[in-house]
Design an enzyme around this catalytic site. Structure first.
Site, PDB file in Angstrom:
ATOM      1  N   CYS B  34       0.646  -1.457   0.083  1.00  9.72           N
ATOM      2  CA  CYS B  34       0.035   0.162  -0.177  1.00  9.72           C
ATOM      3  C   CYS B  34       1.094   1.600  -0.468  1.00  9.72           C
ATOM      4  O   CYS B  34       1.869   1.120   1.141  1.00  9.72           O
ATOM      5  CB  CYS B  34      -0.459   0.067   1.310  1.00  9.72           C
ATOM      6  SG  CYS B  34      -1.357   1.519   1.980  1.00  9.72           S
ATOM      7  N   CYS B  37       0.227   4.141   2.249  1.00 11.87           N
ATOM      8  CA  CYS B  37       0.334   3.593   4.043  1.00 11.87           C
ATOM      9  C   CYS B  37       2.316   3.835   3.470  1.00 11.87           C
ATOM     10  O   CYS B  37       2.662   4.465   5.317  1.00 11.87           O
ATOM     11  CB  CYS B  37       0.080   2.027   4.158  1.00 11.87           C
ATOM     12  SG  CYS B  37      -1.423   1.772   4.060  1.00 11.87           S
TER      13      CYS B  37
END
Lengths: 307, 109
Positions: B34, B37
């Site tokens: 991700c 993230c």
């Protein structure tokens, strides 16, 4: 194409990207520009504060001139969006809409910024509870679920196709698709249910998404709504390979005065590198980025010859 | 640089570390694939250093630990949940800036 290594690959065909192309190609680097000129924010704008261009001019006319210039100097322009970026040793691998993968020594992100929010009822309230802005991050949470993707461009279509590998039912809600032939063909072959000419009116559900109400008052029963407007931008493409964004808003790529990011060989220029959102600033940064990237690529080639 | 104050939390030790924490506990649900993230990683580290002693910060990899994200209805990452006395007091999804996260923490302290 797949076997040749491009010296400078520029993502985005607006003022920053095209100026970068001009400067890089004149330093004898091979240059490819990816992107759709008509999607640049300057395309539909009237420009009157750009030095040496007196009076009011159409952004579209300026860009047409820029494309001619960059092409004449030797840059190649491919009107496709980028779907994925990967690192491959000292090089970068870039997958575009047609499915083709390009290898390059340097990358310049000049994608501009685009609106990410849909701005419909229920969107804010259900964010993180079924409303998502990143298929690549969140597809895994929707195994065997029903989902809808909203958007007209490559991010939405690529997102819908990705989700067919996870969800049991995938809907794509779009006003009119604006994608390349390769991606359009894949969509036709897929199990994605396309709702063309439609747009969401409301995302419904109490504590989690339960449905998507469309502008013709039909409703889709879904567990998730992915908002994927425009082409994939900095957040989707750059951060996955570790490019750092500004830590206050996470909306633009952090660069130094040489337009370098935290990753060697990757540069950013124009709106994607932060405010002010002005063509003059984009062009200036594009010049620096193109110059620096070409130097980096040329140096890498010299070193590889010596080795 | 990654802060050594950020605690790696798993499904197995979630109760002990987050719910039974003596100070408020901010848990960052993330995954290695991700991008957003990764982008907020440095902010999480900085906050862990700045609020040391007053708040604990942990990270949970949702790929390796499916139970806890399921329990809290997490369907998008990064999601940050702030626990106080075993209860959820605040939560935010997406890459949000340091100022907003610091404000959310201050409110709960």
């Amino acid at each position: 194409m797949a076997d040749t290594i491009i010296d400078v690959l520029i993502v985005g065909a607006g003022p920053a990207g095209l100026q970068a192309a001009v400067h890089a190609v004149r330093k004898k680097a091979s240059v490819v520009v990816l992107g759709k000129v008509a999607h640049s924010s300057i395309y539909g704008a009237h420009v009157e504060n750009y030095l040496c261009v007196d009076g009011v001019v159409d952004g579209a006319d300026l860009l047409r001139t820029a494309v001619d210039q960059a092409t004449r100097f030797g840059a190649e322009i491919i009107a496709e969006d980028v779907l994925h970026v990967d690192q491959a040793d000292e090089l970068f691998k870039v997958k575009i809409e047609s499915g083709t993968e390009l290898l390059c020594r340097t990358l310049i992100f000049a994608t501009g910024t685009s609106r990410k929010k849909l701005k419909v009822k229920g969107e804010k309230e259900l964010s993180g509870r079924g409303v998502s802005y990143c298929v690549d991050c969140d597809a895994n949470f929707y195994r065997n679920a029903k989902v809808a993707v909203v958007g007209n461009e490559s991010a939405a279509v690529d997102g819908a196709l990705t989700l067919t590998g996870y969800a049991s039912e995938v809907h794509l809600v779009c006003q009119a698709l604006e994608v390349g032939e390769g991606l359009a063909a894949k969509l036709t072959e897929s199990s994605v249910q396309v709702h063309a000419g439609r747009w969401p009116k409301e995302i419904t559900g109490e504590n989690a998404v339960q449905g998507l109400l469309l502008d013709d008052d039909t409703s889709l029963e879904v567990d998730g709504v992915f908002v994927e407007l425009g082409a994939k931008g900095a957040m989707e493409l750059a951060t996955t390979i570790g490019v750092m964004l500004d830590l206050d808003t996470f909306s633009y790529i952090d660069t130094n005065k040489r337009q370098q990011t935290n990753i060697a060989g990757i540069y950013a220029a124009g709106d994607i590198a932060g405010p002010p959102w002005q063509m003059a600033k984009a062009v200036g940064e594009g010049c620096v980025a193109g110059w620096e990237a070409a130097n980096y690529a040329n140096k890498q080639k010299r070193q590889q010859k010596e080795d | 640089m990654a802060s050594d104050k950020v605690i790696q939390v798993s499904d197995g030790d979630f109760d002990a570390r987050a719910l039974k924490s003596d100070v408020p506990f901010l848990l960052d649900f993330w995954a290695p694939w991700c991008g957003p993230c990764k982008a907020i990683g440095p902010v999480i580290d900085e906050l862990a250093d700045e609020f040391a002693g007053k708040l604990k910060i942990g990270k949970m990899n949702v790929d390796d630990n499916p139970a806890t994200p399921g329990k809290y209805g997490i369907r998008a990452i990064p999601t940050l949940i702030l626990f106080k006395g075993g209860e959820v007091v605040d939560q935010v999804t997406g890459a949000v800036g340091k100022k907003q996260l610091a404000a959310m923490i201050e409110k709960a302290l």
